[in-house]
Scaffold this active site. Structure first.
Site, mmCIF file in Angstrom:
data_model
loop_
_atom_site.group_PDB
_atom_site.id
_atom_site.type_symbol
_atom_site.label_atom_id
_atom_site.label_comp_id
_atom_site.label_asym_id
_atom_site.label_seq_id
_atom_site.Cartn_x
_atom_site.Cartn_y
_atom_site.Cartn_z
ATOM 1 N N ASP A 39 -28.046 47.794 -49.441
ATOM 2 C CA ASP A 39 -29.295 47.806 -50.134
ATOM 3 C C ASP A 39 -29.212 49.246 -51.105
ATOM 4 O OD1 ASP A 39 -32.452 46.984 -50.094
ATOM 5 O OD2 ASP A 39 -32.202 49.104 -50.416
ATOM 6 N N HIS B 4 -31.163 51.564 -51.348
ATOM 7 C CA HIS B 4 -31.910 52.805 -51.009
ATOM 8 C C HIS B 4 -31.238 53.007 -49.308
ATOM 9 C CE1 HIS B 4 -34.971 50.654 -53.505
ATOM 10 N NE2 HIS B 4 -35.055 52.109 -53.973
ATOM 11 N N ASP C 134 -31.153 44.861 -54.073
ATOM 12 C CA ASP C 134 -31.675 45.649 -55.352
ATOM 13 C C ASP C 134 -30.491 46.587 -55.913
ATOM 14 O OD1 ASP C 134 -31.645 47.013 -52.819
ATOM 15 O OD2 ASP C 134 -33.501 47.628 -53.169
ATOM 16 N N HIS D 210 -36.189 50.909 -43.584
ATOM 17 C CA HIS D 210 -36.970 52.340 -43.737
ATOM 18 C C HIS D 210 -37.815 52.753 -42.719
ATOM 19 C CE1 HIS D 210 -35.124 52.698 -47.815
ATOM 20 N NE2 HIS D 210 -36.135 51.937 -48.353
#
Length: 307
Positions: A163, A165, A244, A126
């Site tokens: 991931d 995200h 995740d 991120h």
């Protein structure tokens, strides 16, 4: 086949309190499972070294690390935004995390390892060119990929991110660098809601709705990642390995399990053997149920190590 496992005990000193999802327990759980299964004895265990300022600047603004250093507390915990925090040991851990990826690249390119997995934290995908966010201080995989591109025999790389995200930071850093292909599957709509609609030929975004069954994830990889990878023909592949999207993870709502991560790793490994001389550097991102994370990493590593 040699798989390097790169980590550092000080990555666990990045401790943001018992309620924070990015807990030191994550790395402890991974190492515990690898030790109990004996898999760790089949890996080349390497201690990470800190990244240099010059290496950080390959992917970040030259003032990025200085701003973070200035924010790091002498005691307690400070938040740089609603999600991203630092304790007195965070910048050391972040430099070791990014430096571990540089070390992985160097070992793979020198032929000392066929591939590598970096069990490091804080995560990185991120972190944008000039912004820390989403638990991430430095974009570890972007720094490693940019370093690889400085080497004489690496002209093109791919970064594959599964991931849960979206890898907004990686996209921000490489969106205008066509030599870097970025492919990402991610739950949508969901955090971080940045760069998921960007239109670039080197960015392959695959949003997936919450509660979707695993075959949709695998179809996205097959129908979108694979054609892009075969067209790009990367000299080296990087994996932003966030676990995740596991059905037991508390942070999101996808339904993958260890076998899904095993399967996608097999697909990526086959692409690497086809185009990249087998060269893969995988970097830990998310995964916040320690048990699910540890067994998912085990499956991922078993494929990378050829078991």
């Amino acid at each position: 086949m040699t798989t390097a496992l790169i980590s550092h005990k000080d990555c666990q000193l990045h401790n943001l309190g018992p309620e924070h999802p990015d807990s030191p327990i994550r790395l402890a759980a991974i190492h515990k499972v690898l030790e109990r299964t004996g898999l760790i004895d089949q890996l080349d265990q390497i201690t990470a070294v800190p990244v240099t300022e010059e290496q950080i600047s390959l992917a970040h603004h030259q003032l990025h690390s200085k701003r973070l250093d200035a924010q790091q507390p002498g005691s307690g915990i400070v938040y740089t935004d609603d999600d991203t925090a630092m304790c007195p040991d965070s910048m050391n851990a972040a430099r070791l995390a990014a430096g571990g990826v540089i070390l992985a690249v160097n070992r793979v390119l020198a032929g000392k390892a066929d591939n590598a997995f970096c069990a490091v934290r804080p995560p990185g995908h991120h972190a944008e060119y000039n912004l820390a966010m989403g638990f991430c201080l430095f974009n570890n995989v972007a720094i490693g990929a940019a370093h690889a591109l400085q080497q004489a025999d690496i002209q093109r790389v791919a970064i594959l991110d599964f991931d849960v995200h979206h890898c907004n930071g990686t996209v921000d850093i490489f969106k205008d660098r066509p030599e870097v292909l970025v492919c990402s599957t991610f739950q949508h709509p969901y955090y971080p809601e940045r760069y998921h609609q960007i239109d670039r030929p080197n960015i392959v975004n695959c949003p997936i709705a919450a509660h979707t069954e695993p075959h949709i994830f695998h179809r996205a990889v097959e129908e979108h990642w694979l054609p892009a990878l075969d067209a790009h023909k990367p000299d080296m592949i990087f994996i932003s390995a966030g676990f995740d999207a596991h059905k037991e993870d508390p942070m999101a709502d996808l339904n993958l399990d260890e076998e899904d991560f095993r399967q996608v790793t097999k697909v990526i490994k086959a692409v690497a053997e086809r185009h990249s001389q087998g060269r893969i550097v995988s970097v830990l991102e998310g995964g916040y149920n320690p048990v699910a994370l540890a067994f998912s990493v085990q499956a991922h590593l078993e494929v990378l190590a050829g078991f």
